[in-house]
Design a protein around this motif. Sequence first.
Motif, PDB file in Angstrom:
ATOM      1  N   HIS A  97       0.815  -1.220   0.000  1.00 14.41           N
ATOM      2  CA  HIS A  97       0.000   0.000   0.000  1.00 14.41           C
ATOM      3  C   HIS A  97       0.855   1.280   0.000  1.00 14.41           C
ATOM      4  O   HIS A  97       0.521   2.267  -0.665  1.00 14.41           O
ATOM      5  N   HIS A 101       1.189   4.650  -2.676  1.00 12.72           N
ATOM      6  CA  HIS A 101       1.093   6.106  -2.523  1.00 12.72           C
ATOM      7  C   HIS A 101       2.167   6.827  -3.334  1.00 12.72           C
ATOM      8  O   HIS A 101       1.908   7.873  -3.930  1.00 12.72           O
ATOM      9  N   SER A 122       0.277   9.447   5.711  1.00 14.60           N
ATOM     10  CA  SER A 122      -1.081   8.898   5.633  1.00 14.60           C
ATOM     11  C   SER A 122      -1.649   8.767   7.035  1.00 14.60           C
ATOM     12  O   SER A 122      -1.090   9.289   8.001  1.00 14.60           O
ATOM     13  N   ASP A 284      -6.545   7.298  -0.399  1.00 12.80           N
ATOM     14  CA  ASP A 284      -6.514   5.938  -0.928  1.00 12.80           C
ATOM     15  C   ASP A 284      -7.350   5.772  -2.193  1.00 12.80           C
ATOM     16  O   ASP A 284      -8.496   6.226  -2.270  1.00 12.80           O
TER      17      ASP A 284
HETATM   18 ZN    ZN Z   1      -3.216   5.146   2.249  1.00 21.38          ZN
END
Ligand code: ZN
Length: 311
Positions: A97, A101, A122, A284
């Motif tokens: 993840h 980004h 984040s 996201d």
């Molecule tokens: Zn995120």
Amino acid sequence: MAVVEDGRRVRANVIHSQVDLHRGFGGVVPELAARDHLERLPRILDLALEQAGARPSDLSLIAATRGPGLVGCLLVGTGMAEGLSAAWGIPLTGVNHLWGHIYAAMLAPPDLEPPLLGLVVSGAHSDLVRMPAHGQFEVIGRTRDDAAGEAFDKAARMLGLGYPGGPAMDRLARSGDARRQPLPRPSLEGLEYSFSGLKTALLYRLRDLGEPDDQTRADLAAAFEVSVVESLLEKLDRALDAEPCREVVVCGGVAANTLLRKRAQEVVGDRARLTMPPLELCTDNAAMIAAAGFFGGVHPATADPSLGWDG
Ligand code: ZN
Ligand code: KG4
């Protein structure tokens, strides 16, 4: 769910926000989040293919987030991706993840390539990262306690702003003046972050103030925002000085913050090109996962909530 061409061009990027689902609880309820994923993904898949004007046979790779994240949501996503991969005969790759980004930035200027210096901010991470090449990451600084987004969310709750906190803090700060309610600026040696002292300072200030009026609350939001943003950028500045790099990326949900976007440009100046993804690609989304899958190499798609940068 997104369809991305050649890792760069967003053909469709469908986002279903769960904000309304979780708002009443003041934060994300993991079980509800996973169930909502399960119910909505099939329809969102149809929408993404429709918007992209693509059929399954047009696709050459499926990418799914494998972690870090909430295990229930990761299982729904990787499970569905495995099913589609088997049914359509298309290879599958698992994506970290956090890498995602950074790859959100590759969807903006078509010529952005590593080596780059990244600041990923984040809800769960505040990391300074060097990326020498695609799929290679070296974390050079991280937070000792709260992440920047988490700090914004907790401050928002203290100020009575509810969930989601970051965007609400951003809005309230716009009508405040940080100089009227100055808060300490966390400053550690080296490249590490810490936001817990700042959070406590806000808590004590609110206790001293009793029932602050609207203007004072806005001033506090502005002061909190300045402290977080300047702390984040102080380390970015230091890292850039220590090891110059022509490309800088600031990304993750907190990169949607108005003050951070403005100040990051000023701090980086002409030492490097700064890329911050457009707002809808900071928080996201699936397009960034598709891009990371395209460039980032092949990983198993097995859900793993505990993944770090090297996973
Ligand atoms: Zn995120
Ligand atoms: O990357 P992201 O969408 O999800 C995670 O991977 O965590 O980041 C969400 C975080 C939340 O903490 C949210 O409050 C914060 O990003 N955020 C903001 C803003 N928009 C989202 N923080 C400050 N200002 C904003 N405009």
